[in-house]
Enzyme design. Structure first.
Site, PDB file in Angstrom:
ATOM      1  N   SER A 899      -3.190   3.891   6.105  1.00 37.35           N
ATOM      2  CA  SER A 899      -2.870   2.489   6.403  1.00 37.35           C
ATOM      3  C   SER A 899      -1.556   2.306   7.153  1.00 37.35           C
ATOM      4  O   SER A 899      -1.128   1.178   7.355  1.00 37.35           O
ATOM      5  CB  SER A 899      -2.822   1.686   5.100  1.00 37.35           C
ATOM      6  OG  SER A 899      -1.810   2.192   4.252  1.00 37.35           O
ATOM      7  N   LYS A 942       0.497  -4.633  -2.374  1.00 31.58           N
ATOM      8  CA  LYS A 942       1.325  -4.695  -1.169  1.00 31.58           C
ATOM      9  C   LYS A 942       1.923  -6.084  -0.979  1.00 31.58           C
ATOM     10  O   LYS A 942       3.060  -6.227  -0.504  1.00 31.58           O
ATOM     11  CB  LYS A 942       0.500  -4.295   0.046  1.00 31.58           C
ATOM     12  CG  LYS A 942       0.063  -2.829   0.015  1.00 31.58           C
ATOM     13  CD  LYS A 942      -0.767  -2.440   1.216  1.00 31.58           C
ATOM     14  CE  LYS A 942      -1.152  -0.966   1.165  1.00 31.58           C
ATOM     15  NZ  LYS A 942      -1.953  -0.528   2.316  1.00 31.58           N
TER      16      LYS A 942
END
Length: 996
Positions: A899, A942
């Site tokens: 990612s 996140k």
């Protein structure tokens, strides 16, 4: 008789070859006359006659008895003997020498022609364990075929004599350690010169009595000393015949030593049955003993080691030999005393246990006769029948049939048999299980909602799923068992929420952990054939809770082990499969158990390690963690209250400000869970407890001084000094009232009223009471402890974490990314810098403990950045001519995952174009070579990490829009989130000059 001798010899020394006495009686001895006295007494008396001599026979007469064992016929009429004694008359001077001719010679008598002194060259036979003494038998085993052939040949030539010599120990070996089979094999392999070097010089001239297979029976005659080796195979040596040194028979020292040997032998023979049996075999054939024979006799039958016996054999001085023998028999006497003490202690212990057992059995019989108690089998059967009587209609018919069969079997078994205990334990487990016994469930959704909110803050996903389960049960009228898996980082409340769910549903709760479990028997149980067999965890659970529909929390299911005892993950499939657990089969019970009504709740930190077939049977609910606001509520509403009660502090005694809690969460407890936050709060309250206790102790001690103080002049003088100091202190702003000041007030009032001496004592008492009352009020009023951000470090130390933002304004080449960890979310900076430039020097260097996936993402980012730069600035050849270094702090933390692709591209383009990205920006997303943005995981983690770092703008892949929309409003509040599906959109958002 020969059989008796051999048996006694083996019993005396089981592990070594033991010699047997070859006695020499006179023909007309008392033993031969068949006296009725005890054989042992006759033996001892015969030994005692050694010092007195004998007037009935010639003093030099001596006889030797040989045993005939090579008879070819069973009778003795044909000139042979079969196990009978044959006497040969000898002179004392030749007692160790030649055997004279018998007047009644037969083939059983071994020829003594030539004389024994003529045997100067003999075969050398090694003795591994003990030396052979003159007058004793010893069986040995000969493994060397050449040596055996030589012995048989010598026997045929009417020269059945050989030399028996003790083997020396191997160099460096311990003689006290028993040698094993390896050392015996090495001894058998000795040949020639090697064998000769290992033999002791002094040995015994031995007559070869019998040879049976590889066993040779030797009879000792006299001492020998090796002079030289003649041949090696078989080993033949030259010898000298050695005799005892001359000695005076009438010497008092010699007589006294011999008497002590005889006395000690008499005491030992009374205690040791083996020695007594050994001597009784020869009581009729002892005859007259010389002092040297007595020494040999004592040393030979003692249990001394071979070196001590060899020392006796080599000693030619008769007095010294007697002294050595006396030491050996004295040691035997001490060993005998120790043996008797051990035997006595063991007998007392066994006797006490036996007595207790007999009394217990008698008590049982008496109670049974009086009707006070039934036997064990009847009582057990009645107990088991009472268990199933009240629940008979709920027990399935096949299981009831098994119980009845086992009860019948129990009556047929003996209580002392092992099968009885197995059957009893089996029936105990079968009858104690709650067959068909279910607890009344609560289907009140509002009550369940209140309980869940009372125990846990947040966790809306989990609470919603439980309420759905309750609603379905309310509509159906019954609740089926389900399997729920709570996944999340440590400390988020996965385990504790199981108890809340059980309380909300009104179910019994049972928890067991499978972390590190590697034995299938822990789940499925052991077979009943094993010793100590037990059912599995689920059967134990049903027994403990007493209901068939509990809530079972299976903790740490992602940490299942796998060992030689099977795969527990595969065994869990039957337990957690709704289609199979209705007939769960435990190996111990071996009957089907219905677990379909059980609600299973599993916990895991990472679902990736759970096997796919097992994970497929569970409904996974992810608990990402708590944001700062949620941690504040949890700390205020749950952690602080429970910690305050645990420490015994009242609510009004401590005030922890919101700023202190916020600093504690941000600087000390950034993990996703609240376990560490609870530890820090407990640490604060423990220190506050210590402060309060110290203040209380100080106040109590001061009050005691006030109560017990006496108005002495010395105390008044001291009080006046303290008074003047305290007044000055009060002028400077000190307002504390102490016990010393109270005493000063008393002293001043008494000095001012000197003109009224009659009222002085009354005034003093009033002042004391007033001061005491004020002091009690001051001690009862507890000062409130304030914990603020300014003094937080006094309680929990220096901050562990600092601001995650390394830059107030990110420079060119630096971009903030977002990462997922097992502890929650985290921000991650990507830094790119220039190493060197030159024509064609374009390259990329990576550091920061990057995994293989992240390294590939960096290569993809480098390629796509070159393409994107060519589109934006065609004349810019930065990547083609520049060597770049990409680093991901911190270097000590391993990192991997796809990612970070868009973050790496942005970092490289920022350095190439010398443009910093927008401040307060973080991004995440996987990029393909064509610039497509792929979805990522851990959206909530996140997002929480971005909020904690003060980020205002987040870039997520378009595919994660739904994941973000499902987050709670508290998590999303105040964030500017953009969803992109191509990197060109990321480029526009990252380098928006208006926002910079």
């Amino acid at each position: 008789m020969l059989k008796l001798l051999s048996s006694s010899s083996r019993n005396l020394h089981a592990h070594i070859a033991s010699p047997c006495l070859r006695a020499t009686p006179a023909p007309n001895s008392a033993g031969a006359s068949g006296s009725s006295s005890s054989p042992l007494l006759r033996a001892i008396n015969s030994i005692a006659e050694l010092s007195r001599g004998s007037s009935s026979r010639h003093p030099n007469s001596f006889r030797r008895v040989f045993f005939c064992s090579d008879s070819s016929s069973s009778g003795g009429s044909d000139g042979t003997c079969s196990g009978e004694l044959v006497e040969v008359a000898l002179k004392e001077d030749d007692s160790d020498g030649d055997a004279g001719d018998s007047s009644s010679s037969s083939s059983a008598i071994v020829s003594t022609n030539p004389k024994l002194e003529d045997y100067l060259t003999v075969l050398a036979l090694p003795l591994p364990h003990r030396p052979l003494f003159p007058g004793f038998y010893m069986p040995i085993y000969v493994k060397d075929p050449k040596l055996m052939s030589a012995l048989q040949e010598a026997r045929k030539r009417q020269a059945p004599y050989a030399g028996a010599f003790l083997l020396k120990d191997e160099p460096g070996s311990d003689p006290s350690v028993v040698s094993g089979s390896d050392s015996e094999k090495s001894t058998d392999s000795l040949k020639g010169k090697d064998l000769y070097d290992r033999l002791h010089e002094v040995g015994t001239l031995a007559q070869i009595s019998t040879i049976q297979g590889d066993q040779v029976v030797l009879v000792g005659h006299r001492r020998l000393r090796i002079t030289e080796m003649v041949s090696e195979e078989p080993l033949t040596v030259k010898v000298d015949h050695i005799k005892d040194k001359p000695y005076n028979k009438d010497d008092d020292v010699v007589k006294a030593t011999s008497f002590e040997v005889i006395s000690t032998l008499r005491d030992v023979l009374k205690s040791i049955s083996l020695w007594r049996d050994h001597v009784q075999t020869y009581t009729q054939h002892i005859g007259d003993f010389t002092y040297s024979r007595l020494a040999d006799f004592g040393a030979a039958i003692s249990g001394a080691n071979k070196l001590q016996c060899q020392e006796v054999l080599e000693e030619l001085d008769v007095h010294n030999r007697l002294r050595l023998t006396l030491e050996l028999v004295k040691k035997e006497m001490e060993i005998t005393k120790l043996q008797e003490s051990i035997a006595k202690a063991v007998e007392e212990k066994i006797g006490g246990e036996q007595k207790r057992y007999l009394l217990t059995e008698q008590l049982k019989i008496i109670k049974k006769e009086l009707g006070l108690e039934t036997d064990d089998k009847t009582a057990l059967s009645e107990k088991f029948r009472e268990r199933i009587e009240g629940n008979k209609e709920h027990i399935p018919a096949p299981i009831l049939q098994v119980i009845q069969e086992e009860l019948t079997k129990l009556q047929l078994l003996e209580a002392s048999s092992s099968e009885f205990n197995v059957t009893r334990n089996y029936l105990d487990w079968l009858t104690v299980l709650p067959w068909g016994n279910y607890s009344d469930e609560n289907f009140d959704v509002l009550r369940a909602q209140h309980i869940l909110d009372e125990d846990h803050y947040g966790l809306s996903d989990v609470k919603e799923r439980i309420l759905e389960f309750i609603a379905v049960g309310k509509l159906r009228g019954t609740a089926q068992g389900k399997i729920i898996c709570l996944s999340g980082p440590p400390g988020v409340g996965k385990t504790s929420i199981g108890k809340s769910i059980a309380r909300a549903l009104n179910r019994k709760f049972f928890r067991f952990s499978v972390g590190g479990l590697s034995d299938v028997a822990e789940i499925k149980g052991h077979r009943r054939t094993y010793i100590g067999a037990m059912p599995g965890k689920m059967v134990q659970c049903l027994k403990n809770v007493g209901t068939a529909n509990p809530l079972v929390l299976i903790d740490e299911i992602d940490k299942l082990g796998k060992g030689h005892s099977g795969d527990p993950a595969s065994a869990m499939l039957e337990l957690l499969d709704p289609e199979q657990n209705a007939n769960f089969l435990d190996h111990y019970l071996d009957v089907p158990i219905d677990l379909s009504k059980v609600l299973f709740v599993c916990t895991a930190n990472i679902v990736d390690t759970i096997p796919t077939p097992l994970l497929d049977r569970m409904e996974v609910i992810t608990i990402a963690g708590y944001i700062t606001d949620e941690k504040m509520h949890i700390a205020r509403d749950y952690l602080e209250k429970s910690t305050r009660d645990a420490c015994g502090i009242k609510p009004g005694q401590v005030d922890v400000t919101d700023a202190a809690l916020l600093a504690l969460i941000e600087s000390y407890c950034r993990e996703a869970g609240v376990r560490n936050l609870q530890k820090q709060i407990e640490k604060i309250y423990r220190k506050i407890s210590l402060q309060l206790v110290r203040k209380g102790v100080r106040g109590v001690s001061e009050a005691q001084i006030l109560e017990n103080g006496k108005a002495s002049e010395e105390k008044v003088d001291n009080a006046e000094k303290i008074s003047s100091e305290s007044i000055e202190g009060n002028v400077e702003g000190q307002t504390e009232v102490t016990v010393a000041e109270a005493e000063v007030v008393l002293a001043e009032s008494s000095s001012d009223q000197d003109s009224y001496p009659t009222d002085q004592s009354t005034e003093s008492k009033d002042s004391l009471e007033t001061a005491e009352q004020e002091e009690s009020e001051s001690t009862s009023t507890v000062e409130k402890v304030l914990v603020d951000k300014s003094n937080l470090t006094d309680y929990v130390g220096k901050p562990v974490f600092h601001a995650e933002r390394m830059y107030d304004q990110t420079p060119s080449g630096v971009v903030m990314g977002l990462a997922w960890t097992a502890m929650g979310g985290s921000t991650l900076y990507i830094e790119t810098t220039l190493i060197e430039q030159g024509e064609g020097k374009g390259a990329l260097q990576l550091t920061g403990q990057l995994g293989d996936v992240m390294k590939e993402s960096a290569q993809i980012a480098h390629t796509y950045a070159r393409v994107a730069l060519r589109k934006e600035e065609p004349d810019n050849h930065f990547f083609a001519n520049t060597k770049l270094h990409l680093h991901v702090p911190a270097g000590a933390t391993p990192k991997d995952g796809p990612s970070a692709g868009c973050t790496m591209i942005t970092s490289m383009l920022s350095l190439a174009m010398k443009k910093p990205v927008r401040k307060d920006l973080a991004m995440t997303g996987e990029v393909t070579l064509t610039g497509k943005i792929l979805p990522i995981g851990g959206v909530k983690e996140k997002t929480i990490a971005a909020r904690r770092s003060g980020v205002k703008t987040i870039i997520f892949p378009e595919a994660n829009r739904r994941d973000f929309d499902e987050l709670s409003p508290q998590v999303k509040e105040g964030l500017d989130v953009h969803f992109v599906d191509n990197y060109s959109q990321v480029y526009e958002l990252a380098f928006d000059n208006d926002q910079n």
